[in-house]
Design a protein around this motif. Sequence first.
Motif, mmCIF file in Angstrom:
data_model
loop_
_atom_site.group_PDB
_atom_site.id
_atom_site.type_symbol
_atom_site.label_atom_id
_atom_site.label_comp_id
_atom_site.label_asym_id
_atom_site.label_seq_id
_atom_site.Cartn_x
_atom_site.Cartn_y
_atom_site.Cartn_z
ATOM 1 N N ARG A 36 0.745 -1.138 -0.101
ATOM 2 C CA ARG A 36 -0.060 0.113 0.125
ATOM 3 C C ARG A 36 1.096 1.244 0.223
ATOM 4 N NH1 ARG A 36 -2.157 2.599 4.268
ATOM 5 N NH2 ARG A 36 -1.712 0.910 5.470
ATOM 6 N N GLU A 37 0.523 2.197 -0.727
ATOM 7 C CA GLU A 37 1.357 3.442 -0.664
ATOM 8 C C GLU A 37 0.492 4.692 -0.315
ATOM 9 O OE1 GLU A 37 3.764 4.163 -4.345
ATOM 10 O OE2 GLU A 37 3.659 1.951 -4.761
ATOM 11 N N VAL A 38 1.115 5.654 0.538
ATOM 12 C CA VAL A 38 0.412 6.672 1.133
ATOM 13 C C VAL A 38 1.379 7.817 1.193
ATOM 14 C CG1 VAL A 38 -1.449 5.308 2.607
ATOM 15 C CG2 VAL A 38 0.979 6.026 3.485
ATOM 16 N N THR A 39 0.976 8.848 1.070
ATOM 17 C CA THR A 39 1.795 10.104 1.140
ATOM 18 C C THR A 39 1.392 10.986 2.501
ATOM 19 O OG1 THR A 39 1.923 10.477 -1.330
ATOM 20 C CG2 THR A 39 2.207 12.341 0.109
ATOM 21 N N VAL A 40 2.449 11.389 3.254
ATOM 22 C CA VAL A 40 2.151 11.868 4.673
ATOM 23 C C VAL A 40 2.833 13.341 4.705
ATOM 24 C CG1 VAL A 40 2.218 11.617 7.088
ATOM 25 C CG2 VAL A 40 1.739 9.615 5.456
ATOM 26 N N PRO A 41 2.013 14.286 4.759
ATOM 27 C CA PRO A 41 2.648 15.613 4.865
ATOM 28 C C PRO A 41 3.307 15.826 6.220
ATOM 29 C CG PRO A 41 0.335 15.852 4.707
ATOM 30 C CD PRO A 41 0.706 14.330 4.618
ATOM 31 N N VAL A 42 4.456 15.595 6.640
ATOM 32 C CA VAL A 42 5.085 15.673 7.848
ATOM 33 C C VAL A 42 6.287 16.085 8.028
ATOM 34 C CG1 VAL A 42 5.706 13.165 7.698
ATOM 35 C CG2 VAL A 42 4.830 14.109 10.030
ATOM 36 N N LEU A 43 6.927 16.389 7.108
ATOM 37 C CA LEU A 43 8.324 16.993 7.109
ATOM 38 C C LEU A 43 8.419 18.348 7.367
ATOM 39 C CD1 LEU A 43 10.115 14.730 4.422
ATOM 40 C CD2 LEU A 43 9.932 14.220 7.112
ATOM 41 N N ALA A 44 9.543 19.016 7.932
ATOM 42 C CA ALA A 44 9.656 20.323 8.035
ATOM 43 C C ALA A 44 9.697 20.957 6.695
ATOM 44 C CB ALA A 44 11.014 20.630 8.833
ATOM 45 N N PRO A 45 9.183 22.320 6.530
ATOM 46 C CA PRO A 45 9.538 22.939 5.253
ATOM 47 C C PRO A 45 10.658 22.823 4.659
ATOM 48 C CG PRO A 45 8.153 24.158 6.801
ATOM 49 C CD PRO A 45 8.853 23.164 7.803
ATOM 50 N N GLY A 46 10.962 22.606 3.346
ATOM 51 C CA GLY A 46 12.246 22.592 2.621
ATOM 52 C C GLY A 46 13.063 21.400 2.923
ATOM 53 N N ALA A 47 12.434 20.187 3.541
ATOM 54 C CA ALA A 47 13.226 18.816 3.611
ATOM 55 C C ALA A 47 12.757 18.323 2.454
ATOM 56 C CB ALA A 47 12.708 18.280 4.874
ATOM 57 N N SER A 48 13.794 17.392 2.145
ATOM 58 C CA SER A 48 13.802 16.299 1.015
ATOM 59 C C SER A 48 12.764 15.374 1.223
ATOM 60 C CB SER A 48 15.250 15.899 0.788
ATOM 61 O OG SER A 48 15.947 17.002 0.509
ATOM 62 N N THR A 49 12.020 14.984 0.151
ATOM 63 C CA THR A 49 11.034 13.847 0.229
ATOM 64 C C THR A 49 11.847 12.654 0.542
ATOM 65 O OG1 THR A 49 9.560 14.831 -1.533
ATOM 66 C CG2 THR A 49 9.372 12.335 -1.204
ATOM 67 N N LEU A 50 11.025 11.646 1.746
ATOM 68 C CA LEU A 50 11.809 10.653 2.220
ATOM 69 C C LEU A 50 10.699 9.459 2.085
ATOM 70 C CD1 LEU A 50 14.027 9.960 4.146
ATOM 71 C CD2 LEU A 50 12.690 9.819 5.836
ATOM 72 N N ARG A 51 11.257 8.370 1.445
ATOM 73 C CA ARG A 51 10.512 7.038 1.111
ATOM 74 C C ARG A 51 10.721 5.995 2.418
ATOM 75 N NH1 ARG A 51 8.764 5.681 -4.134
ATOM 76 N NH2 ARG A 51 10.039 3.831 -4.096
ATOM 77 N N VAL A 52 9.648 5.859 2.967
ATOM 78 C CA VAL A 52 9.791 4.929 4.237
ATOM 79 C C VAL A 52 9.103 3.760 4.102
ATOM 80 C CG1 VAL A 52 9.737 4.539 6.660
ATOM 81 C CG2 VAL A 52 10.175 6.886 5.888
#
Length: 317
Positions: A36-52
């Motif tokens: 299952r794939e989901v996108t979560v807007p949780v990082l600080a502004p300007g941070a690079s996208t992280l795939r977990v």
Amino acid sequence: MPDLSALGRTAVGAAGAAALGLGYATLIERNAFTVREVTVPVLAPGASTLRVLHISDLHMTPNQRLKQNWLRELDSLEPDLVVNTGDNLAHPKAVPAVVQSLGGLLARPGLFVFGSNDYFAPVLKNPLAYFDRDHDRVYGPPLPWGDLRAAFNERGWQDMTHVRRDIEVGGVRIAVGGVDDPHLERDRYETIAGTTDPSADLRLGLTHSPEPRVLDRFAEDGYDLVFAGHTHGGQLCLPFYGALVTNSGIDRSRVKGPSRWGAHMRLHVSAGIGTSPFAPARFFCRPEATLLTLVPAPRDEIRRAAGSAAQSAGSSR
């Protein structure tokens, strides 16, 4: 006088439907592994996208070839970070199968905590006990969790049991904290208590069972996202209703997938990949791993979270 032949046909039909449902749950859906794939807007502004990649509740036995082959394929997802929230084992000789199945994932950055079925083997239980949160716990013989931890550590994964660490993955600075399994009441949150680093791009918590008392502590300390497993997503679910039980203190709406906990923290509960050998069935709840794409949160949400954390810190002084 009732039509006995009609009643008989109804009983036979009901028995046949039950048999078909049981066959589907034990032979088909239990092995219908999915990502299952989901996108979560949780990082600080300007941070690079992280795939977990979040994996949990493998409940591995040595002869589960379908599951082992599917797990080997997960490395092709190329996650930046792997999070494992426990219950890897279901057999005293399953450690090699777990390590070999995770294969290339063990060469990637990884974090883990253990669950009850890493420590103790599963045993036959009355399924009705899951409807009683205060039922007596029954545990099997000890499992070789120490060997599994050594294998994970040797390959670079970090044990987050009652530990806080600062790590960097893909240019994202992460403050991580984890606890031992609350289901066994082994959690000692006081060992990691304290406000998280406000300069981190992500404040990440790990626990096996998503117990509210632990989730509340993570939220109070300013964690952005907590990973948990244990629930199996309910394992046996009904259409249009969902999970019958969560086997934990959380409500059914949070039994799997992403949700919010409190004013600013997000929770992700894995529906898990395996089942107990004594309950080898899933219904309307496929076994799964989750690939989460973490992206920066909206700035107004960041401000609200910072304000809430500051208020919490002030009230604790």
